[in-house]
Write a protein that holds these residues in place. Structure first.
Motif, PDB file in Angstrom:
ATOM      1  N   PHE A 187       0.835  -1.195   0.000  1.00 50.18           N
ATOM      2  CA  PHE A 187       0.000   0.000   0.000  1.00 50.18           C
ATOM      3  C   PHE A 187       0.875   1.253   0.000  1.00 50.18           C
ATOM      4  O   PHE A 187       1.855   1.330   0.740  1.00 50.18           O
ATOM      5  CB  PHE A 187      -0.900  -0.017   1.241  1.00 50.18           C
ATOM      6  CG  PHE A 187      -1.846  -1.190   1.252  1.00 50.18           C
ATOM      7  CD1 PHE A 187      -3.124  -1.080   0.727  1.00 50.18           C
ATOM      8  CD2 PHE A 187      -1.429  -2.436   1.743  1.00 50.18           C
ATOM      9  CE1 PHE A 187      -3.987  -2.173   0.707  1.00 50.18           C
ATOM     10  CE2 PHE A 187      -2.285  -3.529   1.731  1.00 50.18           C
ATOM     11  CZ  PHE A 187      -3.569  -3.400   1.209  1.00 50.18           C
ATOM     12  N   SER A 188       0.498   2.215  -0.828  1.00 49.91           N
ATOM     13  CA  SER A 188       1.260   3.454  -0.937  1.00 49.91           C
ATOM     14  C   SER A 188       1.103   4.322   0.307  1.00 49.91           C
ATOM     15  O   SER A 188       0.054   4.329   0.946  1.00 49.91           O
ATOM     16  CB  SER A 188       0.746   4.226  -2.159  1.00 49.91           C
ATOM     17  OG  SER A 188       1.268   5.528  -2.175  1.00 49.91           O
ATOM     18  N   ASN A 189       2.165   5.054   0.635  1.00 45.46           N
ATOM     19  CA  ASN A 189       2.051   6.102   1.662  1.00 45.46           C
ATOM     20  C   ASN A 189       1.725   7.450   1.039  1.00 45.46           C
ATOM     21  O   ASN A 189       1.477   8.416   1.746  1.00 45.46           O
ATOM     22  CB  ASN A 189       3.367   6.231   2.442  1.00 45.46           C
ATOM     23  CG  ASN A 189       3.568   5.073   3.405  1.00 45.46           C
ATOM     24  OD1 ASN A 189       2.625   4.644   4.061  1.00 45.46           O
ATOM     25  ND2 ASN A 189       4.791   4.559   3.474  1.00 45.46           N
ATOM     26  N   TYR A 190       1.790   7.548  -0.291  1.00 45.39           N
ATOM     27  CA  TYR A 190       1.608   8.841  -0.976  1.00 45.39           C
ATOM     28  C   TYR A 190       0.196   9.014  -1.538  1.00 45.39           C
ATOM     29  O   TYR A 190      -0.306  10.116  -1.591  1.00 45.39           O
ATOM     30  CB  TYR A 190       2.608   8.965  -2.124  1.00 45.39           C
ATOM     31  CG  TYR A 190       4.014   9.362  -1.721  1.00 45.39           C
ATOM     32  CD1 TYR A 190       4.359   9.630  -0.408  1.00 45.39           C
ATOM     33  CD2 TYR A 190       5.016   9.488  -2.697  1.00 45.39           C
ATOM     34  CE1 TYR A 190       5.650  10.003  -0.059  1.00 45.39           C
ATOM     35  CE2 TYR A 190       6.311   9.870  -2.364  1.00 45.39           C
ATOM     36  CZ  TYR A 190       6.628  10.120  -1.052  1.00 45.39           C
ATOM     37  OH  TYR A 190       7.909  10.494  -0.727  1.00 45.39           O
ATOM     38  N   TRP A 191      -0.401   7.936  -2.041  1.00 46.26           N
ATOM     39  CA  TRP A 191      -1.713   8.060  -2.689  1.00 46.26           C
ATOM     40  C   TRP A 191      -2.741   7.238  -1.920  1.00 46.26           C
ATOM     41  O   TRP A 191      -2.475   6.083  -1.575  1.00 46.26           O
ATOM     42  CB  TRP A 191      -1.651   7.594  -4.143  1.00 46.26           C
ATOM     43  CG  TRP A 191      -0.828   8.523  -4.986  1.00 46.26           C
ATOM     44  CD1 TRP A 191      -1.220   9.723  -5.510  1.00 46.26           C
ATOM     45  CD2 TRP A 191       0.547   8.347  -5.367  1.00 46.26           C
ATOM     46  NE1 TRP A 191      -0.165  10.307  -6.199  1.00 46.26           N
ATOM     47  CE2 TRP A 191       0.919   9.484  -6.126  1.00 46.26           C
ATOM     48  CE3 TRP A 191       1.496   7.352  -5.149  1.00 46.26           C
ATOM     49  CZ2 TRP A 191       2.199   9.641  -6.664  1.00 46.26           C
ATOM     50  CZ3 TRP A 191       2.760   7.513  -5.679  1.00 46.26           C
ATOM     51  CH2 TRP A 191       3.106   8.645  -6.427  1.00 46.26           C
ATOM     52  N   ALA A 192      -3.904   7.844  -1.698  1.00 41.66           N
ATOM     53  CA  ALA A 192      -4.976   7.167  -0.971  1.00 41.66           C
ATOM     54  C   ALA A 192      -5.640   6.120  -1.868  1.00 41.66           C
ATOM     55  O   ALA A 192      -5.519   6.176  -3.100  1.00 41.66           O
ATOM     56  CB  ALA A 192      -6.000   8.194  -0.523  1.00 41.66           C
ATOM     57  N   THR A 193      -6.356   5.173  -1.258  1.00 44.38           N
ATOM     58  CA  THR A 193      -7.073   4.138  -2.018  1.00 44.38           C
ATOM     59  C   THR A 193      -8.015   4.814  -3.020  1.00 44.38           C
ATOM     60  O   THR A 193      -8.914   5.544  -2.617  1.00 44.38           O
ATOM     61  CB  THR A 193      -7.927   3.266  -1.071  1.00 44.38           C
ATOM     62  OG1 THR A 193      -7.146   2.942   0.066  1.00 44.38           O
ATOM     63  CG2 THR A 193      -8.398   2.011  -1.785  1.00 44.38           C
ATOM     64  N   PHE A 242       1.964  -1.238   7.541  1.00 52.77           N
ATOM     65  CA  PHE A 242       1.626  -0.702   6.214  1.00 52.77           C
ATOM     66  C   PHE A 242       0.483   0.289   6.375  1.00 52.77           C
ATOM     67  O   PHE A 242      -0.163   0.345   7.430  1.00 52.77           O
ATOM     68  CB  PHE A 242       1.222  -1.839   5.267  1.00 52.77           C
ATOM     69  CG  PHE A 242      -0.099  -2.464   5.615  1.00 52.77           C
ATOM     70  CD1 PHE A 242      -1.262  -2.064   4.960  1.00 52.77           C
ATOM     71  CD2 PHE A 242      -0.202  -3.428   6.609  1.00 52.77           C
ATOM     72  CE1 PHE A 242      -2.488  -2.608   5.294  1.00 52.77           C
ATOM     73  CE2 PHE A 242      -1.430  -3.986   6.945  1.00 52.77           C
ATOM     74  CZ  PHE A 242      -2.574  -3.575   6.285  1.00 52.77           C
ATOM     75  N   ASN A 243       0.246   1.071   5.325  1.00 50.97           N
ATOM     76  CA  ASN A 243      -0.734   2.153   5.374  1.00 50.97           C
ATOM     77  C   ASN A 243      -2.077   1.658   4.819  1.00 50.97           C
ATOM     78  O   ASN A 243      -2.274   1.606   3.607  1.00 50.97           O
ATOM     79  CB  ASN A 243      -0.200   3.330   4.551  1.00 50.97           C
ATOM     80  CG  ASN A 243      -1.019   4.571   4.742  1.00 50.97           C
ATOM     81  OD1 ASN A 243      -2.212   4.502   5.004  1.00 50.97           O
ATOM     82  ND2 ASN A 243      -0.371   5.723   4.603  1.00 50.97           N
ATOM     83  N   ALA A 244      -2.989   1.323   5.713  1.00 47.35           N
ATOM     84  CA  ALA A 244      -4.258   0.707   5.294  1.00 47.35           C
ATOM     85  C   ALA A 244      -5.154   1.672   4.516  1.00 47.35           C
ATOM     86  O   ALA A 244      -6.128   1.250   3.913  1.00 47.35           O
ATOM     87  CB  ALA A 244      -5.006   0.171   6.508  1.00 47.35           C
ATOM     88  N   SER A 245      -4.815   2.981   4.482  1.00 47.89           N
ATOM     89  CA  SER A 245      -5.641   3.887   3.668  1.00 47.89           C
ATOM     90  C   SER A 245      -4.975   4.211   2.333  1.00 47.89           C
ATOM     91  O   SER A 245      -5.435   5.079   1.593  1.00 47.89           O
ATOM     92  CB  SER A 245      -5.972   5.156   4.439  1.00 47.89           C
ATOM     93  OG  SER A 245      -4.784   5.799   4.820  1.00 47.89           O
ATOM     94  N   GLY A 246      -3.887   3.499   2.026  1.00 48.60           N
ATOM     95  CA  GLY A 246      -3.159   3.789   0.782  1.00 48.60           C
ATOM     96  C   GLY A 246      -3.682   3.024  -0.424  1.00 48.60           C
ATOM     97  O   GLY A 246      -4.460   2.076  -0.297  1.00 48.60           O
ATOM     98  N   ARG A 247      -3.213   3.430  -1.602  1.00 44.47           N
ATOM     99  CA  ARG A 247      -3.530   2.743  -2.859  1.00 44.47           C
ATOM    100  C   ARG A 247      -2.829   1.379  -2.808  1.00 44.47           C
ATOM    101  O   ARG A 247      -1.630   1.283  -2.523  1.00 44.47           O
ATOM    102  CB  ARG A 247      -2.980   3.634  -3.983  1.00 44.47           C
ATOM    103  CG  ARG A 247      -3.136   3.238  -5.471  1.00 44.47           C
ATOM    104  CD  ARG A 247      -2.239   2.139  -5.916  1.00 44.47           C
ATOM    105  NE  ARG A 247      -1.948   2.141  -7.359  1.00 44.47           N
ATOM    106  CZ  ARG A 247      -2.417   1.233  -8.204  1.00 44.47           C
ATOM    107  NH1 ARG A 247      -3.209   0.257  -7.803  1.00 44.47           N
ATOM    108  NH2 ARG A 247      -2.033   1.265  -9.461  1.00 44.47           N
TER     109      ARG A 247
HETATM  110  C1  LIG Z   1      -1.159   6.925   4.653  1.00 42.06           C
HETATM  111  O1  LIG Z   1      -1.877   7.184   3.454  1.00 42.06           O
HETATM  112  C2  LIG Z   1      -2.662   8.360   3.511  1.00 42.06           C
HETATM  113  C3  LIG Z   1      -3.471   8.400   2.228  1.00 42.06           C
HETATM  114  O2  LIG Z   1      -2.635   8.484   1.103  1.00 42.06           O
HETATM  115  C4  LIG Z   1      -1.755   9.561   3.703  1.00 42.06           C
HETATM  116  O3  LIG Z   1      -2.530  10.738   3.772  1.00 42.06           O
HETATM  117  C5  LIG Z   1      -0.943   9.390   4.980  1.00 42.06           C
HETATM  118  O4  LIG Z   1      -0.020  10.438   5.092  1.00 42.06           O
HETATM  119  C6  LIG Z   1      -0.180   8.070   4.933  1.00 42.06           C
HETATM  120  N1  LIG Z   1       0.469   7.859   6.216  1.00 42.06           N
HETATM  121  C7  LIG Z   1       1.802   7.722   6.335  1.00 42.06           C
HETATM  122  C8  LIG Z   1       2.310   7.460   7.708  1.00 42.06           C
HETATM  123  O5  LIG Z   1       2.576   7.792   5.396  1.00 42.06           O
END
Ligand SMILES: *[C@@H]1O[C@H](CO)[C@@H](O)[C@H](O)[C@H]1NC(C)=O
Ligand SMILES: *[C@@H]1O[C@H](CO)[C@@H](O)[C@H](O)[C@H]1NC(C)=O
Ligand SMILES: *[C@@H]1O[C@H](CO)[C@@H](O)[C@H](O)[C@H]1NC(C)=O
Ligand SMILES: *[C@@H]1O[C@H](CO)[C@@H](O)[C@H](O)[C@H]1NC(C)=O
Ligand SMILES: *[C@@H]1O[C@H](CO)[C@@H](O)[C@H](O)[C@H]1NC(C)=O
Length: 569
Positions: A426-432, A455-460
């Motif tokens: 899952f990406s840390n940059y782009w949301a799902t 991991f980032n559960a709200s990521g893409r």
């Molecule tokens: C996780 O993903 C969300 C959505 O893209 C983002 O806003 C948030 O910064 C991320 N969290 C981390 C710790 O990278």
């Protein structure tokens, strides 16, 4: 009062001194990224070539239009945009251009516009001037394992009143290794691959089945129902990108085709285009494994679809492996491929968010114009594109960008299972994004608390799809060599899409373009769901493949016949 103000500004201009503006930190890193060390200050008179990314007039409009033309249920499905239509969204406003150029000229800096939409500028200035203008501390950093030095800063500022106009200055806080090469596993076979005789068999291609010990084009055709009838539409072509001056060898391709595809004409080959000092050295001992793999399996699988090998030289100065130069170069073209496949990748964290997002928007522009952009997901399981030590899972770039189709790897075929190196997560940059929201949510329910916090559960989520990636047999300098990696998978999936596009174009329909909204909706049931295997890393078992989408094999591997009917034929 007015007179005084005018006089003051005249004085400032006449003296050639920068107008004082309040600066605000724009991008920063808390520390030197892992794998890099600070060597010391950069020499004040070293000339820096900096790229300025300007804020586009309407990126939201571009993304809306991209979804409209790529979502099967939309009335605008398939109505891809022209170059001019895309550039209208991407071009900066006059206000932005005026504000940035005024600030540059106040500082005695002239800029070159380097993109057709006008959203990229290039400026040159010595380190001491850049340190003042951007309140930065440009220093020399080394990439530890390669020794490559580069000048970067941990933080930079821009005038507060330019925040709405200037997206980023680059390269500044982006720290990349010298190459985005994936760690292909190479197993040379001692069996020579005899050079192809000029006279080809006319008795037919070898039966489409799988030898027990390796993957060839007949095996892929059988597994994924890929037709081997020749393509008929010359407008539908594939671009295979190659970096670091890796050369693709035409003689090796002839040998490969002779044994894999004896019915194809002996004049079948790829063409080479060059960027950033790339080349076309045809000395057999100078060929690259990656370049030979990617050209042999696209030309050999996508029968008679034209293939361009885009060779990017090692002297790319774009600060992101040449990816930026490739995207801008292709976007500048009026004629576009229908598919681009890239078997390279990096870790998301190396690249600043603003730069990564700008590249992601470049892939959105290609998608809006009807191009499918595919990347390998990486070979380090959950530990990143390459296997490395980690605590938190490491997302890949650009696989985390929603506008690329990320391809993971499988192996075996009775049953087909995940390859354990297949990067996913899952990406840390782009949301799902909306197209995969339900697929990701089902997977997260299945996952429960496993790997929570890593991991980032709200990521893409990525990869989107997968294809075979183990023991691909290529011809290399007179020998057979077997390769393992997601580097095998992206050219394979790209070839399936190219053959589909040939059929679509032949039937008067548009190419598939950005694939993801199609794949996750009507296309999902056209995939072979891969339900076992996992992708260990960071001292965990990683994620597990399961029914439906998973962050190891995505939606699964292609079934051409089902995809063709899902695409409306
Ligand atoms: C996780 O993903 C969300 C959505 O893209 C983002 O806003 C948030 O910064 C991320 N969290 C981390 C710790 O990278
Ligand atoms: C700038 O970086 C150098 C190392 O390149 C360091 O020695 C110096 O202290 C830094 N200056 C400031 C003001 O942080
Ligand atoms: C093809 O060429 C090879 C070697 O040049 C020769 O031995 C063979 O008989 C030829 N086959 C046909 C069908 O002409
Ligand atoms: C790349 O840069 C190196 C070192 O500056 C130089 O020797 C080489 O000729 C350059 N290669 C190309 C293809 O421009
Ligand atoms: C760019 O367009 C030219 C002219 O139509 C074409 O020859 C070339 O192959 C295109 N390049 C790519 C990378 O698509």
């Amino acid at each position: 009062m007015l007179a005084v103000a005018l006089a003051t500004s005249f004085f400032v201009l006449a003296a050639g001194k920068p107008v004082a503006r309040s600066l605000q930190v724009h991008e920063a890193r808390a520390s030197v990224p892992q794998g890099f060390v600070l060597d010391g200050p950069a020499s004040p008179d070293t000339l820096l070539n900096l790229r300025l990314g300007l804020v586009s007039s309407n990126i939201d409009g571009l993304i809306g239009a991209l979804y409209d033309v790529s979502t099967p249920s939309s009335t605008k499905y398939g109505q891809h945009l022209s170059k001019a239509e895309v550039e209208t969204f991407v071009a900066p406003t006059t206000e932005t251009l005026d504000a940035v150029h005024e600030w540059l000229s106040d500082n005695g800096v002239t800029a070159d516009t380097t993109s057709s939409a006008g959203d990229w500028l290039m400026v040159s200035m010595p380190v001491d001037k850049a340190n003042v203008m951007f309140d930065a501390n440009f220093s020399v950093f080394s990439h530890e394992s390669s020794g490559q030095q580069s000048i970067r800063t941990l933080s930079y500022s821009i005038p507060t009143d330019l925040k709405a106009h200037l997206d980023f200055v680059h390269p500044t806080v982006t720290f990349t290794p010298p190459s985005a090469k994936l760690p292909l596993k190479v197993t040379p076979r001692s069996v020579a691959a005899p050079t192809a005789p000029k006279n080809r068999s006319t008795s037919g291609d070898p039966a489409g089945d799988c030898p027990d010990t390796y993957i060839d084009t007949g095996c892929l055709a059988a597994l994924y129902n890929i037709p081997r009838t020749p393509a008929t539409e010359p407008s539908n072509y594939i671009v295979v990108t190659g970096f670091d001056d890796e050369y693709a060898n035409q003689g090796d391709l002839q040998t490969f085709l002779y044994w894999n595809r004896p019915c194809m004409s002996d004049t079948t080959t790829f063409t080479v285009e060059e960027l950033d000092g790339g080349g076309n050295d045809q000395d057999p001992s100078d060929a690259g494994y990656e370049a030979n793999l990617d050209t042999q399996f696209t030309v050999g699988v996508a029968t008679d679809v034209p293939v361009i090998f885009l060779s990017v030289g090692e002297n790319s100065t774009d600060g992101v492996f040449g990816f930026l130069d490739v995207a801008n170069d292709i976007l500048n073209n009026d004629t576009l491929p229908s598919v681009i496949t890239t078997s390279y990748g990096s870790n998301e964290e190396y690249i600043s968010f603003n730069v990564a997002n700008s590249l992601c928007n470049a892939y959105a522009q290609l998608g809006a114009r009807g191009v499918s952009v595919l990347f390998s997901s990486g070979d380090g399981g959950v530990s990143g594109t390459q296997s490395e030590s980690c605590t938190d899972f490491v997302p890949s770039f650009p696989s985390g960008c929603p506008y690329v189709t990320s391809v993971g790897a499988t192996q075996s075929y009775e049953p087909e299972v995940a390859a354990d190196f297949s990067s996913g997560g899952f990406s840390n940059y782009w949301a799902t994004p909306s197209f995969q929201a339900s697929a990701v949510s089902s997977y997260l329910s299945y996952l429960g608390s496993t790997n929570a916090g890593l991991f980032n559960a709200s990521g893409r989520g990525f990869p989107d799809v997968s294809a075979q990636g183990v023991t691909f047999r290529i011809a290399y300098d007179g020998y057979w060599v077997d390769l393992d990696g997601t580097s095998c998978s992206s050219p394979t999936f790209a070839s399936v899409i190219a053959v589909l596009n040939d059929q679509l174009v032949a039937n008067g329909k548009p190419t598939l373009g950005w694939l993801n909204p199609f794949l996750y909706s009507t296309g999902a049931s056209a995939m072979n769901d891969i339900t076992s295997g996992d992708n260990p890393g960071c001292n965990t078992n990683g994620f597990s493949a399961t029914t439906g989408w998973d962050p190891v094999t995505g939606l699964g591997t292609p079934n051409y016949d089902l995809l063709l009917s899902a695409a409306g034929l």
